[in-house]
Design an enzyme around this catalytic site. Structure first.
Site, short mmCIF file in Angstrom:
data_model
loop_
_atom_site.label_atom_id
_atom_site.label_comp_id
_atom_site.label_asym_id
_atom_site.label_seq_id
_atom_site.Cartn_x
_atom_site.Cartn_y
_atom_site.Cartn_z
N ASN A 191 -68.16 51.96 0.77
CA ASN A 191 -67.95 53.24 1.43
C ASN A 191 -68.44 54.43 0.62
O ASN A 191 -68.43 55.55 1.12
CB ASN A 191 -66.46 53.45 1.73
CG ASN A 191 -65.99 52.60 2.89
OD1 ASN A 191 -66.80 51.98 3.57
ND2 ASN A 191 -64.69 52.57 3.10
N LYS A 192 -68.84 54.21 -0.63
CA LYS A 192 -69.23 55.35 -1.46
C LYS A 192 -70.63 55.85 -1.04
O LYS A 192 -71.35 55.18 -0.31
CB LYS A 192 -69.19 54.95 -2.94
CG LYS A 192 -67.78 54.52 -3.41
CD LYS A 192 -66.79 55.63 -3.29
CE LYS A 192 -65.36 55.44 -3.71
NZ LYS A 192 -64.72 54.23 -3.96
N ASN A 193 -71.03 57.02 -1.55
CA ASN A 193 -72.28 57.63 -1.07
C ASN A 193 -73.50 56.79 -1.38
O ASN A 193 -74.48 56.83 -0.64
CB ASN A 193 -72.44 59.04 -1.66
CG ASN A 193 -71.46 60.02 -1.05
OD1 ASN A 193 -70.38 59.61 -0.59
ND2 ASN A 193 -71.78 61.29 -1.03
#
Ligand SMILES: *Cc1c(COP(=O)(O)O)cnc(C)c1O
Length: 389
Positions: A191-193
Site C-alpha cells: 500500500n505504500k507509495n
C-alpha cells in the site's frame, strides 16, 4: 483463477489503496524468475544503489520489511533494556513494537490534532534521563518538523529513527526525506507509495553502520573470500529477495508522477469537500500541504459528537456504496499489550479521538477525479443522513 465470491468486490468497487505496476516491471520480474537467482542478489544491490542516489549518496540497505529496519536501527544505536524511546500513539503498531522487540520501553507523547503527528513540545516534556531515542512518524507522508526534531535531538543527545514508512517522496524545506537526518526507515509494503510487495530500506549514516545492518539482516554473518565466515552478533532473517527488489526498481522511475497524481487527487478532495459543505458538517480535513507531503493517504476525522452513528457504520455504508475505506490507526496505547504496561484511556486524548474517528479515503495513482467526486458525494450524504439534530 476466480476469487471466491465473498472476496470479489463488484467491478466498480473502489479500494482505498491499490499499487500501480507497469508491464515492463511484470516482464522484469518474470526475467528474474527465469534467471536462476531469485533471492538477494544483483537486483537488491541495484535497488540499494538507486535509493542511495535518491538519498544524496547516503548508505542504504534493503530489507524484507519496514519494521525490521527500525528494530535494526535501534540495535545499531545500542538501544536496549533500560532505555526509553519516545514515539507517537497514532501509528501502525510496528512503530512501538520494535521498541519492545529490543527490550526497551516505548514512551508515548500525544499528537498535534491538526497535523496528527507527534507534538514535539510534548515529546520534550516526556524526555527523562533514560531516554535514548525518538521515533517520529510522518503519518500519511506529512513530515514531522525536521528542524525542531533535530534541534531537540541534538539538545538532549538522542538518536532518531525516522519512521518514514509512509514518506518516500516527501520533503522538508526542499530536501528529500531520507537525504538528511539520522536513521531513516522506509517501507515498501503493497500500500505504500513505492512498493516491492513487502519490503523496506534503512538509510544509515556511515559504512560502519551499514556493515552492522548487513550483519543484523542475515544471522550476523560476515563473509570473506571464497570460504571465510564469521558470526559476531545475533542477527535475524531480514533480507529482501531479488524478485521483490525488481518490483521496486520498476516503481522508482514513476515516483515523481505517482506523487504528482496523488497531490492532484488530494487537491480535488479539498475542492469537492469544500463545495459539498463538508467542513460545515464538522468533517475535519488534513493539512493542505502540497509541497512537503507525498499524500500517502487522505484522511478525514469524523465529528463523533455530531453524528448518530459510529465510524464502523459509516464504513459499512461506504462499502455498500462500493467504496473501500481504512482505519490508520487505532491508538496504540489502548491495545491490550500496551494497557498491560500501564497505559490507559485518557492518557493521550488527541490520539484517542483521532484513533476513534479517523477515516482513510481512497487515494492511489490510478484513481480519477470522478472517483474522488464519488467518494465525497457518498461520504457527505452519509454524514447528512446521520447528523444529530
Ligand atoms: C507500513 C508502516 C510500517 C511498517 O512497514 P512494513 O513494511 O509493513 O513492516 C511502519 N510504520 C508505519 C507508520 C507504516 O505505515
Amino acid at each position: 483463477m476466480p476469487l471466491p465470491a465473498s472476496a470479489a468486490p463488484s467491478a466498480h468497487f473502489l479500494p482505498f489503496a491499490r499499487p500501480t505496476i507497469d508491464e515492463e516491471t511484470i516482464a522484469g520480474v518474470a526475467e528474474v524468475l527465469r534467471s536462476g537467482w531469485i533471492t538477494s542478489g544483483p537486483q537488491v544491490k541495484a535497488l540499494e544503489a538507486k535509493i542511495s542516489e535518491y538519498c544524496g549518496g547516503r548508505p542504504v540497505r534493503a530489507f524484507n520489511s519496514g519494521t525490521c529496519t527500525m528494530e535494526i536501527a535501534l540495535r545499531i544505536a545500542g538501544v536496549g533494556p533500560g532505555a526509553e524511546v519516545i514515539t507517537t500513539p497514532l501509528s501502525w503498531v510496528a512503530t512501538s513494537n520494535v521498541v519492545l522487540e529490543v527490550g526497551a520501553r516505548p514512551v508515548f507523547a500525544d499528537i498535534d490534532p491538526v497535523t496528527r503527528n507527534l507534538d514535539l513540545d510534548r515529546v520534550e516534556a516526556a524526555i527523562t534521563p533514560a531516554t535514548r531515542a525518538l521515533i517520529p512518524v510522518d503519518v500519511t507522508g506529512l513530515p514531522v518538523d525536521r528542524d525542531r526534531l533535530y534541534a531537540l535531538a541534538t539538545k538532549h543527545h538522542l538518536r532518531v529513527v525516522e519512521d518514514a514508512a509512509q514518506a518516500f517522496g516527501s520533503q522538508w524545506r526542499g530536501r528529500r526525506i531520507g537525504a538528511f537526518g539520522d536513521f531513516v526507515s522506509f517501507s515498501f509494503h503493497a500500500n505504500k507509495n513505492i512498493t516491492t510487495a513487502e519490503g523496506g530500506c534503512l538509510v544509515l549514516n556511515d559504512d560502519r553502520e551499514a556493515r552492522l545492518a548487513e550483519q543484523y539482516r542475515l544471522q550476523g554473518v560476515v563473509r570473506s573470500g571464497f570460504d571465510g565466515m564469521e558470526v559476531e552478533l545475533v542477527g535475524g532473517k531480514f533480507n529482501l529477495t531479488d524478485v521483490a527488489a525488481r518490483i521496486g526498481l520498476g516503481q522508482l522511475p514513476h515516483l515523481e508522477a505517482f506523487t504528482a497524481q496523488r497531490r492532484a487527487l488530494a487537491r480535488a478532495y479539498f475542492e469537492l469537500f469544500a463545495a459539498a459543505g463538508a467542513p460545515d458538517l464538522g468533517l475535519r480535513l488534513p493539512v493542505p500541504d502540497f509541497v512537503n507531503s507525498n499524500w500517502h493517504m487522505f484522511q478525514v476525522v469524523l465529528p463523533e459528537e455530531r453524528l448518530t452513528v459510529r465510524r464502523t457504520e459509516v464504513m459499512a455504508q461506504m462499502h455498500a456504496a462500493g467504496i473501500g475505506t481504512g482505519v490508520h490507526y487505532p491508538a496504540i496505547h489502548l491495545f491490550a499489550l500496551y494497557r498491560r504496561q500501564g497505559w490507559k484511556a485518557g492518557d493521550f486524548p488527541h490520539a484517542e479521538y483521532a484513533g476513534r474517528n479517523l477515516l482513510t479515503l481512497p487515494l492511489f495513482p490510478a484513481m480519477t477525479a470522478a472517483d474522488v467526486r464519488r467518494v465525497v458525494v457518498t461520504l457527505t450524504d452519509i454524514l447528512l443522513k446521520h447528523r444529530k439534530s
